[in-house]
Design an enzyme around this catalytic site. Structure first.
Site, PDB file in Angstrom:
ATOM      1  CE  LYS A 171      -1.669   5.012   4.224  1.00 40.30           C
ATOM      2  NZ  LYS A 171      -2.106   6.393   3.920  1.00 40.30           N
ATOM      3  N   GLY A 202      -0.457   8.614   7.656  1.00 45.33           N
ATOM      4  CA  GLY A 202       0.905   8.404   7.194  1.00 45.33           C
ATOM      5  C   GLY A 202       0.933   8.216   5.692  1.00 45.33           C
ATOM      6  N   GLY A 204       1.937   6.383   2.119  1.00 41.89           N
ATOM      7  CA  GLY A 204       1.929   4.999   1.667  1.00 41.89           C
ATOM      8  C   GLY A 204       3.287   4.340   1.792  1.00 41.89           C
ATOM      9  CB  VAL A 207       2.167   4.693   7.798  1.00 43.34           C
ATOM     10  CG1 VAL A 207       1.038   3.940   8.463  1.00 43.34           C
ATOM     11  CG2 VAL A 207       2.847   5.620   8.799  1.00 43.34           C
ATOM     12  N   GLY A 208       2.104   2.902   5.179  1.00 44.06           N
ATOM     13  CA  GLY A 208       1.437   1.885   4.354  1.00 44.06           C
ATOM     14  C   GLY A 208       2.337   0.683   4.127  1.00 44.06           C
ATOM     15  CD  GLU A 246     -12.386  -3.972  -3.714  1.00 43.82           C
ATOM     16  OE1 GLU A 246     -12.774  -3.507  -4.813  1.00 43.82           O
ATOM     17  OE2 GLU A 246     -12.844  -5.015  -3.226  1.00 43.82           O
ATOM     18  CB  CYS A 280     -12.668   3.262  -8.565  1.00 45.93           C
ATOM     19  SG  CYS A 280     -14.053   2.804  -7.503  1.00 45.93           S
ATOM     20  CD  GLU A 380      -8.171   4.999 -12.161  1.00 50.07           C
ATOM     21  OE1 GLU A 380      -7.085   4.894 -11.579  1.00 50.07           O
ATOM     22  OE2 GLU A 380      -9.243   4.588 -11.692  1.00 50.07           O
TER      23      GLU A 380
HETATM   24  P1  NAD Z   1      -3.167   5.933  -4.172  1.00 47.19           P
HETATM   25  O1  NAD Z   1      -2.840   4.609  -4.728  1.00 47.19           O
HETATM   26  O2  NAD Z   1      -2.211   7.042  -4.392  1.00 47.19           O
HETATM   27  O3  NAD Z   1      -3.362   5.843  -2.577  1.00 47.19           O
HETATM   28  C1  NAD Z   1      -4.318   5.006  -1.985  1.00 47.19           C
HETATM   29  C2  NAD Z   1      -3.894   4.690  -0.573  1.00 47.19           C
HETATM   30  O4  NAD Z   1      -2.768   3.825  -0.650  1.00 47.19           O
HETATM   31  C3  NAD Z   1      -3.456   5.900   0.239  1.00 47.19           C
HETATM   32  O5  NAD Z   1      -3.841   5.737   1.579  1.00 47.19           O
HETATM   33  C4  NAD Z   1      -1.939   5.854   0.105  1.00 47.19           C
HETATM   34  O6  NAD Z   1      -1.261   6.483   1.167  1.00 47.19           O
HETATM   35  C5  NAD Z   1      -1.690   4.356   0.098  1.00 47.19           C
HETATM   36  N1  NAD Z   1      -0.461   3.925  -0.547  1.00 47.19           N
HETATM   37  C6  NAD Z   1       0.140   4.457  -1.642  1.00 47.19           C
HETATM   38  N2  NAD Z   1       1.253   3.775  -1.937  1.00 47.19           N
HETATM   39  C7  NAD Z   1       1.359   2.783  -1.023  1.00 47.19           C
HETATM   40  C8  NAD Z   1       2.305   1.747  -0.781  1.00 47.19           C
HETATM   41  N3  NAD Z   1       3.377   1.596  -1.558  1.00 47.19           N
HETATM   42  N4  NAD Z   1       2.092   0.916   0.254  1.00 47.19           N
HETATM   43  C9  NAD Z   1       1.006   1.048   1.044  1.00 47.19           C
HETATM   44  N5  NAD Z   1       0.089   2.024   0.882  1.00 47.19           N
HETATM   45  C10 NAD Z   1       0.257   2.861  -0.146  1.00 47.19           C
HETATM   46  O7  NAD Z   1      -4.611   6.271  -4.710  1.00 47.19           O
HETATM   47  P2  NAD Z   1      -5.446   7.579  -4.506  1.00 47.19           P
HETATM   48  O8  NAD Z   1      -4.899   8.643  -5.378  1.00 47.19           O
HETATM   49  O9  NAD Z   1      -5.633   7.840  -3.060  1.00 47.19           O
HETATM   50  O10 NAD Z   1      -6.876   7.086  -5.075  1.00 47.19           O
HETATM   51  C11 NAD Z   1      -7.171   6.985  -6.410  1.00 47.19           C
HETATM   52  C12 NAD Z   1      -7.077   5.562  -6.895  1.00 47.19           C
HETATM   53  O11 NAD Z   1      -7.880   4.709  -6.085  1.00 47.19           O
HETATM   54  C13 NAD Z   1      -7.628   5.405  -8.306  1.00 47.19           C
HETATM   55  O12 NAD Z   1      -6.793   4.552  -9.033  1.00 47.19           O
HETATM   56  C14 NAD Z   1      -8.981   4.772  -8.087  1.00 47.19           C
HETATM   57  O13 NAD Z   1      -9.489   4.053  -9.190  1.00 47.19           O
HETATM   58  C15 NAD Z   1      -8.708   3.896  -6.921  1.00 47.19           C
HETATM   59  N6  NAD Z   1      -9.951   3.545  -6.232  1.00 47.19           N
HETATM   60  C16 NAD Z   1     -10.412   2.265  -6.319  1.00 47.19           C
HETATM   61  C17 NAD Z   1     -11.606   1.906  -5.716  1.00 47.19           C
HETATM   62  C18 NAD Z   1     -12.113   0.500  -5.770  1.00 47.19           C
HETATM   63  O14 NAD Z   1     -12.976   0.165  -4.965  1.00 47.19           O
HETATM   64  N7  NAD Z   1     -11.623  -0.344  -6.656  1.00 47.19           N
HETATM   65  C19 NAD Z   1     -12.326   2.857  -5.006  1.00 47.19           C
HETATM   66  C20 NAD Z   1     -11.827   4.158  -4.916  1.00 47.19           C
HETATM   67  C21 NAD Z   1     -10.627   4.478  -5.532  1.00 47.19           C
END
Ligand code: NAD
Length: 473
Positions: A171, A202, A204, A207-208, A246, A280, A380
């Site tokens: 996803k 989808g 989060g 679908v997540g 991650e 990140c 962050e």
């Molecule tokens: P986000 O947390 O909003 O979304 C990430 C993914 O998780 C998306 O696909 C989203 O749909 C899904 N998601 C959100 N809530 C969910 C839930 N309750 N259940 C299941 N899935 C869910 O993050 P973003 O805005 O897409 O990305 C930025 C964040 O990602 C920053 O905090 C960044 O540091 C982190 N990041 C971490 C790494 C790493 O390797 N540690 C790498 C890249 C980005």
């Protein structure tokens, strides 16, 4: 206009079920709608999981050679579509063309290459006297990814899951759907057996959440914010599945007093601002010895002010827009909080850069005189915002570096290699890079503390997708 109205399930492009909703795909540089995206339902997630579950008995028995051959076909097809992949990332999340061509697009290949290399001599079975230990694929893996380095995240997870013999449901982020579509087409063309790789769009919370709580999913791996990671862990708990997180970071660059101060500051500013600060592992807290602080502040301001922000299609552009409106508004809010908290603005600030009146463009922003307890030093931002914190001596610098809820990465600058290694050993982070060292994709990648658990890349990445079985004779 691209209509992204199909999900890839069981080697077919299928229509979303009734109840799916639509979302605009927006180019963040122009704010124009460039496509429509269907967001699936829990029922769509169930269909994808069922396909992955059905494919597991067969794929789990595939040989190392079959898995390597599949990944190599994927890489060859990926290579042939690099231009298209780079363009997708540029229009969906605004990364500048120079970054897309040099890193955003090819990075997926680098991750898969490292996985293939690790797979070639990965030990799936080890002897312990008469007895032995087997490492077996864990089962169906749900892979949830963020938008900021979309191909890096997808390739790291899919490559490792394939290498381990897992089947999977991807996803991708709803903010970066175009590149995920291309990736799924590549998996299809490469001849991935039915159900081994499935992809649906989808949100989060629908679908997540369904994937992470699904009883037929054996493992969920998410790259995203710490907020989302916690939610995934909570919804996964009742099914006791493996949870691989991650998450976010607030990484320090600890400049020691024997470093080339100007070079370290310039390198640090460039790393933070790359990808408009949406990385990140960006070194967003710069820790500078107090007796070099004024010099560092002058260099940081000049470096940030020289960065060209603008049209991502222009090869001279260093920073494109923030990738979506919600994130742009968060960045603006955080910059205002920094000002309200009394930090000294030495570059950038709220609003768009001069001359840009539309698009989610933020100004490369540097705050000086920041104390580590300010919101802009603790949370962050995920935008082009650097904070500069003075420190008194090495002990103090290490203490400030470690005084964060996160532990994803840390950076050390020093003229003395032995000292840099000694300091690196004391930093509580999953990776430490010394004097601007390049990323090595074969090294494990992951976080301490609120930045996550587990590791991606190379052999460590494959291990995450394996169960351990002891066999005693
Ligand atoms: P986000 O947390 O909003 O979304 C990430 C993914 O998780 C998306 O696909 C989203 O749909 C899904 N998601 C959100 N809530 C969910 C839930 N309750 N259940 C299941 N899935 C869910 O993050 P973003 O805005 O897409 O990305 C930025 C964040 O990602 C920053 O905090 C960044 O540091 C982190 N990041 C971490 C790494 C790493 O390797 N540690 C790498 C890249 C980005």
């Amino acid at each position: 206009m691209r209509d992204l109205d199909a999900f890839y399930i069981n080697r077919e492009w299928v229509a979303p079920s009734a109840g799916a909703t639509e979302m605009d795909v927006v180019n963040p540089a122009t704010e124009e709608v460039i496509g429509k995206l269907s967001l699936g339902t829990a029922g769509d997630a169930d269909r994808a999981v069922a396909a992955a579950r059905a494919a597991f008995p067969s794929w789990s028995q595939s040989s190392r050679e079959e898995r390597i051959a599949l990944l190599e076909r994927v890489m060859a097809l990926y290579k042939a579509r690099l231009g298209e992949i780079g363009e997708a990332v540029r229009v969906e999340m605004g990364a500048p063309v120079s970054l897309c061509d040099a890193v955003q697009a090819p990075i997926g290949l680098a991750y898969m290459q490292a996985t293939v290399e690790a797979l070639r001599d990965f030990e799936f079975e080890t002897s312990h006297g008469r007895n032995y230990v087997r490492r077996e694929p864990i089962g169906v893996a749900a892979l949830v990814t963020a938008w900021n380095w979309p191909l890096a995240l997808i390739a790291a997870k899919v490559g490792a899951a394939i290498a381990a013999g897992c089947t999977m449901v991807l996803k991708p982020s709803e903010i970066s759907p175009l590149d995920a579509r291309i990736f799924a087409e590549i998996m299809h063309e490469a001849g991935t057996p039915a159900g081994v790789f499935n992809m649906l769009y989808g949100e989060g919370r629908t679908v997540g959440a369904r994937l992470s709580s699904h009883p037929d999913v054996d493992m969920v791996s998410i790259t995203g914010s710490t907020r989302a990671g916690v939610e995934v862990a909570i919804s996964a708990a009742p099914t006791v599945k493996r949870v691989h997180l991650e998450l976010g970071g607030k990484s320090p660059l600890l400049i020691l007093d024997d470093a080339d101060i100007a070079a370290a500051v310039q390198g640090g500013v460039a790393s933070v601002m790359m990808n408009s600060g949406q990385t990140c592992i960006a070194p967003t807290r710069m820790l500078v010895p107090r007796n070099h602080y004024n010099e560092a502040v002058t260099v940081a301001a000049a470096t940030a002010n020289a960065l060209k922000v603008g049209d991502p299609a222009d090869t001279a552009t260093k920073l494109g827009p923030i990738s979506n409106r919600a994130q742009y508004e968060k960045v603006q809010r955080m910059i205002c909080i920094g000002v309200e908290e009394g930090a000294r603005l030495i570059a950038g600030g709220p609003g768009r850069p001069e001359g840009l009146d539309k698009g989610f463009f933020a100004r490369p922003t540097v705050f000086a005189d920041v104390s580590n307890d300010m919101t802009i030093a603790r949370e962050e931002v995920f935008g082009p915002v650097l904070v500069m914190i003075p420190y008194d001596n090495e002990e103090d610098g290490i203490a400030i570096a470690n005084d964060t809820p996160y532990g994803l990465a840390a950076y050390v600058a020093s003229g003395d290699a032995t000292r840099a290694r000694r300091v690196a050993a004391r930093l509580r982070a999953g990776s430490v890079r010394i004097n601007g060292a390049q990323v090595d994709f074969s090294l494990p990648f992951g976080g301490y503390k609120a930045s996550g658990n587990g590791r991606e890349n190379g052999g460590h990445g494959i291990l995450e997708y394996l169960e351990v079985k002891s066999v005693s004779l």
